[in-house]
Write a protein that holds these residues in place. Structure first.
Motif, short mmCIF file in Angstrom:
data_model
loop_
_atom_site.label_atom_id
_atom_site.label_comp_id
_atom_site.label_asym_id
_atom_site.label_seq_id
_atom_site.Cartn_x
_atom_site.Cartn_y
_atom_site.Cartn_z
N GLY A 139 -40.08 -22.99 -33.38
CA GLY A 139 -38.87 -23.33 -32.62
C GLY A 139 -37.72 -22.37 -32.82
O GLY A 139 -36.87 -22.21 -31.95
N LEU A 140 -37.66 -21.73 -33.99
CA LEU A 140 -36.60 -20.75 -34.25
C LEU A 140 -37.21 -19.36 -34.29
O LEU A 140 -38.09 -19.07 -35.10
N ILE A 141 -36.73 -18.49 -33.42
CA ILE A 141 -37.18 -17.10 -33.36
C ILE A 141 -35.93 -16.22 -33.43
O ILE A 141 -35.02 -16.39 -32.63
N HIS B 195 -43.78 -23.24 -26.48
CA HIS B 195 -43.23 -24.28 -27.34
C HIS B 195 -41.72 -24.47 -27.12
O HIS B 195 -41.18 -25.55 -27.36
N VAL B 196 -41.03 -23.40 -26.73
CA VAL B 196 -39.57 -23.47 -26.57
C VAL B 196 -39.17 -23.42 -25.10
O VAL B 196 -38.02 -23.13 -24.78
N ASP B 197 -40.09 -23.71 -24.20
CA ASP B 197 -39.80 -23.72 -22.77
C ASP B 197 -38.84 -24.87 -22.46
O ASP B 197 -39.08 -26.01 -22.86
N SER B 198 -37.79 -24.57 -21.73
CA SER B 198 -36.76 -25.59 -21.46
C SER B 198 -37.28 -26.74 -20.61
O SER B 198 -36.63 -27.80 -20.55
N LEU C 158 -33.25 -20.91 -30.59
CA LEU C 158 -33.71 -22.14 -31.25
C LEU C 158 -33.72 -23.27 -30.23
O LEU C 158 -32.69 -23.58 -29.63
N PHE C 159 -34.89 -23.87 -30.04
CA PHE C 159 -35.03 -25.06 -29.19
C PHE C 159 -35.10 -26.26 -30.13
O PHE C 159 -35.92 -26.29 -31.06
#
Length: 346
Positions: free
Chosen positions: A80-82, A29-32, A62-63
């Motif tokens: 999105g926030l870990i 989900h947060v892959d650039s 955070l993405f």
């Protein structure tokens, strides 16, 4: 402990993967790489923020993304926030709000997945379903693992002559079914090149399973794979395919295919409790519902939502979509495509 926050660079990729692996979340989900798709199809700008300890170790990620020019909200994708601790999470929240304010945005909507973060912000929750995948050696093991009703539907689908393909060649046909079904339901659409770009950028980490009836697409499911986790992202099926049991067959094949790749956790995404989709994911697939948390960082708890400066184009598309059921299918499709670029797209 103090934490500093900065925008991630290409040199941070390996350290980010290690951080996400330690925290047991689906990192896709947060892959650039999503930033490329957001920019090319939605004119959206994406940013990966990293929090670090005084020793330089990554303590949070955070993405987030927002529409350039006429956007009004900064979003994060699911999970999105870990963050490794509350202080790192708070530092990332402050930085996200600063990005939103600098861009002239009125809202910052992020989600921290199942981790409930403290703070004064307006918050709400949704239900997301996760499926734990055991090692499934063969088709018989898959059938034995499935709930009885789903097992019967899989057998029905096979009796109806449905076959499964795992090659990407059916992506254009999948999109035609997807476009037709979502237009019929009045739901916003991903643009035509979205799925093609996803397959190109993620390659072996993108899995398309297609149910075929006499070489005609009856339905398909699209998954993203990352490490030992996967996420079920998109699905579409014809009415005939649904009646034939294609979704059950597709999910059974997904379990077999992903298990063979060493996947142990499948994120089935958010659904409304009591809906048919929620029941399919829980009762039909055996998934477990979890509470996931959302926050509007620019709105305090128990306060009304802000008045947003919504542009004329967004107002027009929103109004038209609300009445799209009365429009010709071709015009409805155009409006649903346009409207999709003004909200949360991941």
């Amino acid at each position: 402990m103090n934490h500093t926050v900065a925008t991630a660079t290409a040199t941070d990729a390996a350290a980010c993967r290690d951080f996400l692996a330690r925290h047991g979340v689906f990192p896709g989900h947060v892959d650039s790489r999503w930033a490329t798709i957001l920019a090319s199809h939605y004119a959206m700008q994406a940013t990966t923020l990293l929090a670090r300890t005084s020793e330089g170790a990554i303590s949070g990620l955070l993405f987030c993304y927002h529409r350039n020019g006429d956007g009004h909200t900064l979003y994060s994708p699911p999970y999105g926030l870990i963050a490794g601790d509350p202080a790192a999470a708070a530092a990332l929240q402050r930085s996200a709000s600063e990005i939103a304010k600098a861009a002239g945005l009125g809202r910052t909507i992020i989600t921290s997945g199942t981790t409930d973060l403290a703070g004064p912000h307006h918050r709400w929750s949704r239900q997301s379903i996760t499926l734990a995948l055991p090692r499934l050696a063969d088709d018989e093991a898959v059938l034995a693992w499935l709930p009885q009703k789903t097992r019967n539907m899989v057998r029905k689908a096979r009796r109806n002559g449905l076959k499964i393909s795992d090659t990407p060649q059916h992506l254009p046909d999948f999109y035609r079914v997807y476009r037709s079904r979502l237009t019929e339901k009045g739901l916003t659409l991903k643009p035509p090149g979205f799925f093609t770009d996803m397959a190109t950028l993620f390659q072996d980490e993108c899995l398309l399973l297609t149910a075929l009836e006499n070489d005609t697409v009856a339905g398909a499911m699209l998954f993203q794979i990352s490490g030992t986790s996967a996420a079920y992202l998109y699905n579409a099926a014809t009415e005939r395919g649904l009646q034939a049991g294609c979704n059950n067959l597709l999910m059974a094949e997904a379990a077999r295919n992903l298990s063979a790749r060493g996947i142990t956790r499948l994120d089935l995404g958010e659904s409304m409790p009591g809906s048919g989709v929620f029941d399919f994911k829980t009762k039909g697939c055996g998934g477990q519902a979890e509470v996931v948390h959302y926050y509007d960082l620019m709105r305090l708890a128990d306060t009304p939502p802000p008045r947003l400066a919504v542009g004329l184009a967004e107002r027009v598309y929103g109004y038209a979509v609300s009445r799209s059921a009365f429009l010709p299918a071709a015009l409805r499709e155009v409006l649903l495509l346009k409207a999709s670029s003004y909200g949360r797209v991941l």
